[in-house]
Design an enzyme around this catalytic site. Structure first.
Site, PDB file in Angstrom:
ATOM      1  N   ILE A  40      57.848  20.535  22.572  1.00 45.03           N
ATOM      2  CA  ILE A  40      59.287  20.433  22.398  1.00 45.03           C
ATOM      3  C   ILE A  40      59.707  18.988  22.140  1.00 45.03           C
ATOM      4  O   ILE A  40      60.600  18.722  21.329  1.00 45.03           O
ATOM      5  CB  ILE A  40      60.010  21.000  23.635  1.00 45.03           C
ATOM      6  CG1 ILE A  40      59.761  22.506  23.755  1.00 45.03           C
ATOM      7  CG2 ILE A  40      61.511  20.720  23.569  1.00 45.03           C
ATOM      8  CD1 ILE A  40      60.214  23.107  25.077  1.00 45.03           C
ATOM      9  N   ASP A  84      54.400   6.210  32.175  1.00 45.85           N
ATOM     10  CA  ASP A  84      54.546   7.249  33.194  1.00 45.85           C
ATOM     11  C   ASP A  84      55.983   7.184  33.700  1.00 45.85           C
ATOM     12  O   ASP A  84      56.389   6.180  34.306  1.00 45.85           O
ATOM     13  CB  ASP A  84      53.558   6.996  34.329  1.00 45.85           C
ATOM     14  CG  ASP A  84      53.612   8.049  35.427  1.00 45.85           C
ATOM     15  OD1 ASP A  84      54.560   8.862  35.449  1.00 45.85           O
ATOM     16  OD2 ASP A  84      52.701   8.053  36.279  1.00 45.85           O
ATOM     17  N   ASN A 102      62.479  14.895  28.624  1.00 47.43           N
ATOM     18  CA  ASN A 102      61.665  16.081  28.377  1.00 47.43           C
ATOM     19  C   ASN A 102      60.331  16.054  29.114  1.00 47.43           C
ATOM     20  O   ASN A 102      59.730  17.108  29.339  1.00 47.43           O
ATOM     21  CB  ASN A 102      61.426  16.221  26.872  1.00 47.43           C
ATOM     22  CG  ASN A 102      60.411  17.287  26.526  1.00 47.43           C
ATOM     23  OD1 ASN A 102      60.659  18.474  26.697  1.00 47.43           O
ATOM     24  ND2 ASN A 102      59.242  16.860  26.043  1.00 47.43           N
ATOM     25  N   TYR A 124      57.145  23.415  40.568  1.00 47.79           N
ATOM     26  CA  TYR A 124      57.753  23.336  39.243  1.00 47.79           C
ATOM     27  C   TYR A 124      59.185  23.883  39.246  1.00 47.79           C
ATOM     28  O   TYR A 124      60.127  23.220  38.807  1.00 47.79           O
ATOM     29  CB  TYR A 124      56.901  24.104  38.239  1.00 47.79           C
ATOM     30  CG  TYR A 124      57.414  24.050  36.818  1.00 47.79           C
ATOM     31  CD1 TYR A 124      57.271  22.904  36.054  1.00 47.79           C
ATOM     32  CD2 TYR A 124      58.048  25.152  36.245  1.00 47.79           C
ATOM     33  CE1 TYR A 124      57.749  22.849  34.748  1.00 47.79           C
ATOM     34  CE2 TYR A 124      58.526  25.107  34.947  1.00 47.79           C
ATOM     35  CZ  TYR A 124      58.371  23.956  34.204  1.00 47.79           C
ATOM     36  OH  TYR A 124      58.847  23.906  32.916  1.00 47.79           O
ATOM     37  N   THR A 176      54.568  26.913  23.136  1.00 45.15           N
ATOM     38  CA  THR A 176      53.988  25.578  23.176  1.00 45.15           C
ATOM     39  C   THR A 176      52.484  25.696  23.409  1.00 45.15           C
ATOM     40  O   THR A 176      51.966  26.764  23.749  1.00 45.15           O
ATOM     41  CB  THR A 176      54.603  24.753  24.313  1.00 45.15           C
ATOM     42  OG1 THR A 176      54.321  25.420  25.560  1.00 45.15           O
ATOM     43  CG2 THR A 176      56.106  24.614  24.151  1.00 45.15           C
TER      44      THR A 176
END
Length: 262
Positions: free
Chosen positions: A18, A62, A89, A154, A189
């Site tokens: 993305i 990072d 993102n 997540y 993806t």
């Protein structure tokens, strides 16, 4: 802004998926883009694919490291001199049961997915304010809107990012900065192709009204829209780009079967 001054975007996690699709969308509209990613080798491949040295900048970083983020934005300003849009993102995931997720895994997912956008926005906002404002888009996830298995770190990080989006929108509006989020549903993806088995893909198709995975370019369109002037009165919103996945509950598969049998 004079027509000869190109707008500038910074996209994190831009080496693939993305992020790379969004970078291409900005470039197609004449923007200059800084591509930031932790994976320097893959980032180099993306830069070679784009072949646009005059309008792109590679930043290996990072997003969970404050000093590295500050250095990356300093390099962006030295190269382009302004910042008009930030796309947060970059993300990471650990797909494990809640009782098997380690503290280190939990901390790393939250550091990248939540602290990263916090740090990047902290540095980006004053730069945008210097030229009259801008737009920030955080990439959350449908996993932050509805719970599922194997996503304790997540999903929680993305739910928190959705609220951070609203906090940022409330506080940065006075600087002329709009902040929104895009929550992707299942998207084709490389990561999805690697971890979604045929059975999982079939399950998703069963519960998505549009009956398919999204495409990276479809996500890029939504992200770009929220960054451009056409979205000038939109802030503090979480836009699910998910084929209708979040809009439905149980019963969709049965309803489809009944229609087929008529």
């Amino acid at each position: 802004m004079p027509q000869d001054i190109a707008k500038v975007a910074l996209v994190t996690g831009a080496a693939r998926g993305i992020g790379l699709a969004t970078t291409k969308r900005f470039l197609a509209e004449g923007w200059q883009v800084a591509l930031l990613d932790i994976d320097g080798a893959t980032l180099a491949l993306a830069m070679a694919e784009l072949d646009a040295p005059d309008t792109t900048l590679a930043l290996t970083c990072d997003v969970a490291e404050a000093a590295a983020v500050e250095a990356a934005f300093k390099a962006l300003m030295q190269r382009f001199g302004r910042l008009d849009a930030l796309v947060n993102n970059a993300g990471t995931a650990v797909f494990k049961p809640i009782l098997e997720t380690t503290l280190a895994e939990w901390q790393r997912v939250l550091a990248v997915n939540l602290t990263g956008p916090f740090l990047c926005t902290q540095v980006a906002a004053p730069l945008m304010a210097d030229t009259g404002g801008g737009a920030i888009v955080n990439i959350t996830s449908i996993s932050g809107l509805r719970a599922s298995t194997l996503r304790v770190a997540y999903g929680t990080s993305k739910a928190a990012l959705a609220h951070l989006t609203k906090q940022q929108a409330a506080e940065l509006a006075s600087l002329g900065i709009r902040v929104n989020a895009v929550a992707p549903g299942p998207v084709d993806t490389a990561m999805a192709k690697a971890v979604h088995s045929p059975e999982i893909r079939a399950d998703y198709h069963d519960v998505i009204p549009l009956n398919r995975y999204g495409r990276e370019d479809e996500l890029a369109e939504a992200i770009f829209f929220l960054c451009c002037e056409k979205a000038s009165y939109i802030t503090g919103q979480i836009l699910a780009v998910d084929g209708g996945f979040d809009a439905v509950g149980i019963g969709l598969t049965t309803l489809r079967g009944e229609r087929r049998n008529r």
